[in-house]
Design an enzyme around this catalytic site. Structure first.
Site, PDB file in Angstrom:
ATOM      1  N   VAL A  72       6.341 -44.711 -19.540  1.00 24.26           N
ATOM      2  CA  VAL A  72       6.053 -45.351 -18.244  1.00 24.26           C
ATOM      3  C   VAL A  72       6.685 -44.611 -17.055  1.00 24.26           C
ATOM      4  CG1 VAL A  72       5.677 -47.674 -19.144  1.00 24.26           C
ATOM      5  CG2 VAL A  72       7.986 -46.981 -18.444  1.00 24.26           C
ATOM      6  N   ASN A  98       6.106 -54.111 -18.871  1.00 24.56           N
ATOM      7  CA  ASN A  98       7.196 -54.707 -19.661  1.00 24.56           C
ATOM      8  C   ASN A  98       8.215 -53.695 -20.196  1.00 24.56           C
ATOM      9  OD1 ASN A  98       8.356 -56.685 -21.834  1.00 24.56           O
ATOM     10  ND2 ASN A  98       7.502 -54.960 -22.992  1.00 24.56           N
ATOM     11  N   TYR A 165      20.548 -51.246 -14.070  1.00 25.31           N
ATOM     12  CA  TYR A 165      19.579 -52.204 -14.618  1.00 25.31           C
ATOM     13  C   TYR A 165      19.322 -53.319 -13.605  1.00 25.31           C
ATOM     14  CZ  TYR A 165      17.481 -55.473 -17.987  1.00 25.31           C
ATOM     15  OH  TYR A 165      16.630 -56.340 -18.644  1.00 25.31           O
ATOM     16  N   LYS A 169      15.889 -54.170 -11.566  1.00 25.27           N
ATOM     17  CA  LYS A 169      15.183 -55.443 -11.726  1.00 25.27           C
ATOM     18  C   LYS A 169      15.044 -56.175 -10.383  1.00 25.27           C
ATOM     19  CE  LYS A 169      14.387 -55.225 -16.168  1.00 25.27           C
ATOM     20  NZ  LYS A 169      13.032 -55.022 -16.690  1.00 25.27           N
ATOM     21  N   THR A 200      16.007 -60.135 -28.742  1.00 27.31           N
ATOM     22  CA  THR A 200      15.119 -59.009 -29.076  1.00 27.31           C
ATOM     23  C   THR A 200      15.995 -57.842 -29.531  1.00 27.31           C
ATOM     24  OG1 THR A 200      15.209 -57.896 -26.935  1.00 27.31           O
ATOM     25  CG2 THR A 200      13.592 -59.682 -27.149  1.00 27.31           C
TER      26      THR A 200
HETATM   27  N1  NAD Z   1      15.775 -59.193 -24.129  1.00 26.30           N
HETATM   28  C1  NAD Z   1      16.290 -59.718 -23.047  1.00 26.30           C
HETATM   29  O1  NAD Z   1      17.266 -60.463 -23.093  1.00 26.30           O
HETATM   30  C2  NAD Z   1      15.674 -59.413 -21.704  1.00 26.30           C
HETATM   31  C3  NAD Z   1      16.102 -60.168 -20.615  1.00 26.30           C
HETATM   32  C4  NAD Z   1      15.550 -59.909 -19.358  1.00 26.30           C
HETATM   33  C5  NAD Z   1      14.596 -58.914 -19.222  1.00 26.30           C
HETATM   34  N2  NAD Z   1      14.204 -58.187 -20.306  1.00 26.30           N
HETATM   35  C6  NAD Z   1      13.198 -57.160 -20.090  1.00 26.30           C
HETATM   36  O2  NAD Z   1      12.127 -57.352 -20.985  1.00 26.30           O
HETATM   37  C7  NAD Z   1      11.470 -56.118 -21.219  1.00 26.30           C
HETATM   38  C8  NAD Z   1      11.292 -55.932 -22.706  1.00 26.30           C
HETATM   39  O3  NAD Z   1      12.579 -55.892 -23.315  1.00 26.30           O
HETATM   40  P1  NAD Z   1      12.844 -56.319 -24.843  1.00 26.30           P
HETATM   41  O4  NAD Z   1      14.069 -57.125 -24.829  1.00 26.30           O
HETATM   42  O5  NAD Z   1      11.607 -56.841 -25.453  1.00 26.30           O
HETATM   43  O6  NAD Z   1      13.250 -54.887 -25.444  1.00 26.30           O
HETATM   44  P2  NAD Z   1      12.800 -54.110 -26.762  1.00 26.30           P
HETATM   45  O7  NAD Z   1      13.763 -52.977 -26.862  1.00 26.30           O
HETATM   46  O8  NAD Z   1      12.642 -55.015 -27.908  1.00 26.30           O
HETATM   47  O9  NAD Z   1      11.350 -53.545 -26.360  1.00 26.30           O
HETATM   48  C9  NAD Z   1      11.186 -52.610 -25.333  1.00 26.30           C
HETATM   49  C10 NAD Z   1      10.018 -51.707 -25.666  1.00 26.30           C
HETATM   50  O10 NAD Z   1       9.844 -50.802 -24.563  1.00 26.30           O
HETATM   51  C11 NAD Z   1       9.598 -49.509 -25.080  1.00 26.30           C
HETATM   52  N3  NAD Z   1       9.962 -48.489 -24.093  1.00 26.30           N
HETATM   53  C12 NAD Z   1      11.190 -48.151 -23.670  1.00 26.30           C
HETATM   54  N4  NAD Z   1      11.111 -47.144 -22.774  1.00 26.30           N
HETATM   55  C13 NAD Z   1       9.801 -46.852 -22.633  1.00 26.30           C
HETATM   56  C14 NAD Z   1       9.085 -45.920 -21.843  1.00 26.30           C
HETATM   57  N5  NAD Z   1       9.718 -45.032 -21.055  1.00 26.30           N
HETATM   58  N6  NAD Z   1       7.731 -45.915 -21.909  1.00 26.30           N
HETATM   59  C15 NAD Z   1       7.086 -46.787 -22.736  1.00 26.30           C
HETATM   60  N7  NAD Z   1       7.708 -47.651 -23.535  1.00 26.30           N
HETATM   61  C16 NAD Z   1       9.057 -47.698 -23.466  1.00 26.30           C
HETATM   62  C17 NAD Z   1      10.454 -49.444 -26.352  1.00 26.30           C
HETATM   63  O11 NAD Z   1      10.042 -48.407 -27.221  1.00 26.30           O
HETATM   64  C18 NAD Z   1      10.262 -50.844 -26.909  1.00 26.30           C
HETATM   65  O12 NAD Z   1       9.141 -50.901 -27.765  1.00 26.30           O
HETATM   66  C19 NAD Z   1      12.340 -55.043 -20.560  1.00 26.30           C
HETATM   67  O13 NAD Z   1      11.788 -54.702 -19.298  1.00 26.30           O
HETATM   68  C20 NAD Z   1      13.666 -55.736 -20.396  1.00 26.30           C
HETATM   69  O14 NAD Z   1      14.430 -55.199 -19.334  1.00 26.30           O
HETATM   70  C21 NAD Z   1      14.722 -58.420 -21.552  1.00 26.30           C
END
Ligand code: NAD
Length: 299
Positions: A72, A98, A165, A169, A200
């Site tokens: 991305v 995402n 981060y 965000k 996750t």
């Molecule tokens: N898990 C939490 O507590 C939480 C809380 C708030 C926000 N988020 C946000 O939710 C989103 C998903 O996070 P998650 O917890 O499911 O994480 P995760 O690590 O389970 O999944 C993230 C996915 O993004 C992919 N990814 C990473 N860098 C990439 C890139 N440059 N191009 C394409 N794909 C890429 C990874 O390979 C992975 O499959 C993120 O934006 C994260 O910041 C997560």
């Protein structure tokens, strides 16, 4: 309606979910398939993408789902993923920005510039590039569209994530508002979800059992947050059920942001929390009325 769909509310729609191979993205791909959409999961992790494809094919969604390699942070890669989606399913109605990483951490005085830039490249440039290329297609189609950005409660405060981060965000939340204003005349809605801590791989890092109870204690809601909770909110915002909702950042956090830092408990000004009930007249000179709570009142 497509076979296996939950209620068909996304029937006929085509979606691209970045970071679709794990966690929140993976749950979202499945949820949108269940809602009847055709979905492309773009991810930098090819092995995880292959597992997802197999899983969803086994679940009967083989005709509705595809996986594509995607970084991305790289414009050419984002443009190619959008083109691949249109080539595979004929159009693009919905983008879920995402993909994410934890990114740079440590004291500000020691963070390397390239780690800072990489973090913002993935977390902020990524959603911008997704918008840029997906919106070109949506505008050309002339039938509107919807974009859901996955931000975070970390974009609202200083205590929920590393500096880069949180800054990224916060940027995503404001990009959501700016884009919503710009794109409303084209009937393209742009919203964000702000998850609290969700169980996750990004958060548990392989220690799922150990993290489950710790996460559950973080917010007022008794259970920990799951990827499906966020996927449900994304699916709502993506769908026509949110037809008049744009420019919003929706917390999906079990009440974490509503509760705030709980200062009343810390400085013991919440007598209700220690078994009392009444009214505090402050420094007015009127006596405060206090009584013990009856047992049935207590949680
Ligand atoms: N898990 C939490 O507590 C939480 C809380 C708030 C926000 N988020 C946000 O939710 C989103 C998903 O996070 P998650 O917890 O499911 O994480 P995760 O690590 O389970 O999944 C993230 C996915 O993004 C992919 N990814 C990473 N860098 C990439 C890139 N440059 N191009 C394409 N794909 C890429 C990874 O390979 C992975 O499959 C993120 O934006 C994260 O910041 C997560």
């Amino acid at each position: 309606m497509v076979a296996g769909s939950r209620d068909g509310r996304m029937a006929g729609a085509v979606a691209l979910v970045t970071g679709g191979a794990s966690g929140i993205g993976r749950a979202t791909v499945r949820r949108l398939c269940e809602d009847g959409a055709a979905v492309v999961a773009g991810d930098i992790n090819a092995a995880a993408g292959a597992v997802l494809l197999e899983e969803l094919t086994d679940a009967g969604f083989g005709q509705q789902v595809a996986v594509t390699g995607l970084d991305v942070a790289a414009e050419g890669s984002v443009a190619a993923a959008v083109a691949a989606t249109v080539e595979r399913f004929g159009r693009l109605d919905c983008l879920v920005n995402n993909a994410g990483i934890g990114g740079a951490f440590g004291p500000l005085t020691e963070i390397e510039v390239e780690d800072w830039d990489h973090t913002l490249g993935v977390l902020l440039r990524g959603p911008f590039l997704g918008l840029k290329h997906a919106v070109r297609v949506m505008r050309a189609q002339g039938t509107g569209g919807s974009v859901v950005n996955v931000a975070s409660v970390a974009g609202w405060s200083g205590g929920d994530g590393p500096q880069a981060y949180s800054a990224a965000k916060a940027g995503v939340i404001n990009l959501t508002r700016s884009a919503a204003v710009e794109l409303a005349p084209h009937r393209i809605r742009v919203n964000a979800v702000c998850p609290g801590p969700i169980l996750t791989p990004l958060v548990h890092r392989g220690r799922e059992d150990a993290m489950r109870d710790r996460l559950a204690r973080l917010q007022p809601w008794p259970e920990h947050g799951r990827p499906e909770h966020v996927a449900d909110a994304i699916a709502f915002l993506a769908s026509g059920e949110a037809a008049f909702v744009t420019g919003q950042a929706l917390a999906v956090d079990g009440g974490l942001s509503a509760a705030g830092p709980n200062t009343a408990a810390a400085i013991e000004t919440n007598a209700g929390g220690i078994g009392l009930v009444g009214v505090n007249h402050g420094t007015t000179g009127r006596a405060s009325l206090v009584r013990r709570r009856v047992e049935e009142d207590r949680p």
